[in-house]
Motif scaffolding. Structure first.
Motif: not given
Length: 333
Positions: A57-58, A60-61, A64-65, A176, A179-180, A183-184, A245
């Protein structure tokens, strides 16, 4: 033309079988994603661990954004190839600015603004000058990457870890990675825009029939410009998160990033020719690419094969677009 009518924005009461048929692309990528998860879960004991999933998740943030705003861009019938270069330039500039002692807040806001300005330039040449989006953003890709190389001289620029800026890429919120969480929130905002806002209906309408939307009294040029500004700002945010990061900025960041983003969006069944976009599909497409990359590494497959597989998926997704969605678009008008 009534620009409020669209398959992707107007929910209807249909049986489950018909809903699945209308959303066959999203359904198929959901099934493929689950198959990947199950396959890697049986192939390695570390894949389904909490630490590995949170790491996915971190990492891929940023994807996703930017894929969220790329969904809006492609739904209008456009494309933005400059996002990877924008990510690199803003990440490098952020590192240089932090080294120079500029406050973290100024660096963060400046990165978003600069990304929006790059998107504004793209939007001007596409919407006002009438140039093809592919050519404009391809040129911007080269120019922006060249500027990033020039200011860094090809070297990585490290940043100190004592400010809040680095927490942008390393902090945790509610168990969490931050960054995730960002993104969410971005994905939810994109879903609301595309599904429940007039601006989203204009985006879909422009991709379906731009002239009809214009005759309905909508400022089509302004909508397109706004979409590219959002795309540039999202790429800037992704660059800031990536630099935070990694603890350094580099002109080599984001090489091939635009291909991964477009692959995620198209794989999620957003119509490459415009007129149909789905944030849920984009989420599944991005997670599929992230899971493939992570799982192949865990089972000790060479990273070079990962790129081959990603490229093959991209070709397959484009083929599906041309075979399934293009005839529908032609028949509509």
């Amino acid at each position: 033309m009534d620009v409020t009518l669209s398959d992707s924005t107007q929910p209807t009461r249909l049986p489950l079988r018909h809903r699945l048929g209308r959303n066959a692309g999203v359904t198929s990528i959901a099934v493929f994603f689950l198959c990947c998860v199950i396959a890697f879960a049986f192939s390695t004991d570390t894949f389904l661990t909490a630490g590995n999933l949170l790491n996915v998740l971190r990492q891929s943030a940023p994807l996703l954004i930017v894929a969220t705003t790329m969904t809006l861009v492609i739904t209008t019938g456009g494309i933005d190839l400059s996002i990877g270069s924008t990510l690199a330039l803003i990440g490098a500039l952020a590192a240089i600015a932090l080294q120079a002692g500029i406050p973290d807040t100024v660096v963060f806001i400046g990165g978003l603004v600069l990304g929006g300005i790059i998107g504004l330039i793209n939007g001007y040449f596409i919407a006002i000058a009438g140039m093809p989006a592919f050519i404009v953003t391809l040129g911007t890709l080269s120019v922006v990457r060249g500027i990033a190389l020039l200011i860094t001289q090809g070297y990585s620029v490290p940043i100190e870890g004592d400010g809040w800026f680095v927490e942008l890429g390393r902090a945790w919120l509610f168990g969490t990675p931050l960054p995730a969480v960002i993104a969410i929130v971005t994905l939810l905002a994109g879903w609301v825009v595309l599904r429940h806002m007039r601006f989203g209906r204009y985006i879909v309408g422009i991709g379906t029939n731009a002239e009809g939307v214009r005759r309905a009294g909508v400022n089509v040029r302004l909508v397109i410009i706004k979409v590219y500004v959002l795309s540039g700002a999202a790429a800037g945010l992704a660059g800031l998160i990536t630099t935070a990061r990694l603890g350094s900025g580099s002109s080599n960041q984001g090489v091939g990033f635009e291909l991964a983003v477009i692959a995620a969006v198209v794989l999620g069944s957003t119509n490459l020719f415009g007129g149909r976009g789905t944030i849920l599909g984009t989420l599944l497409g991005a997670l599929t690419i992230a899971v493939l990359g992570n799982g192949l590494i865990l089972i000790h497959v060479s990273p070079f094969y990962t790129q081959i597989i990603q490229g093959a998926i991209m070709l397959f997704a484009i083929w599906m677009n041309t075979r399934i969605f293009a005839p529908q678009r032609t028949s509509k008008g």
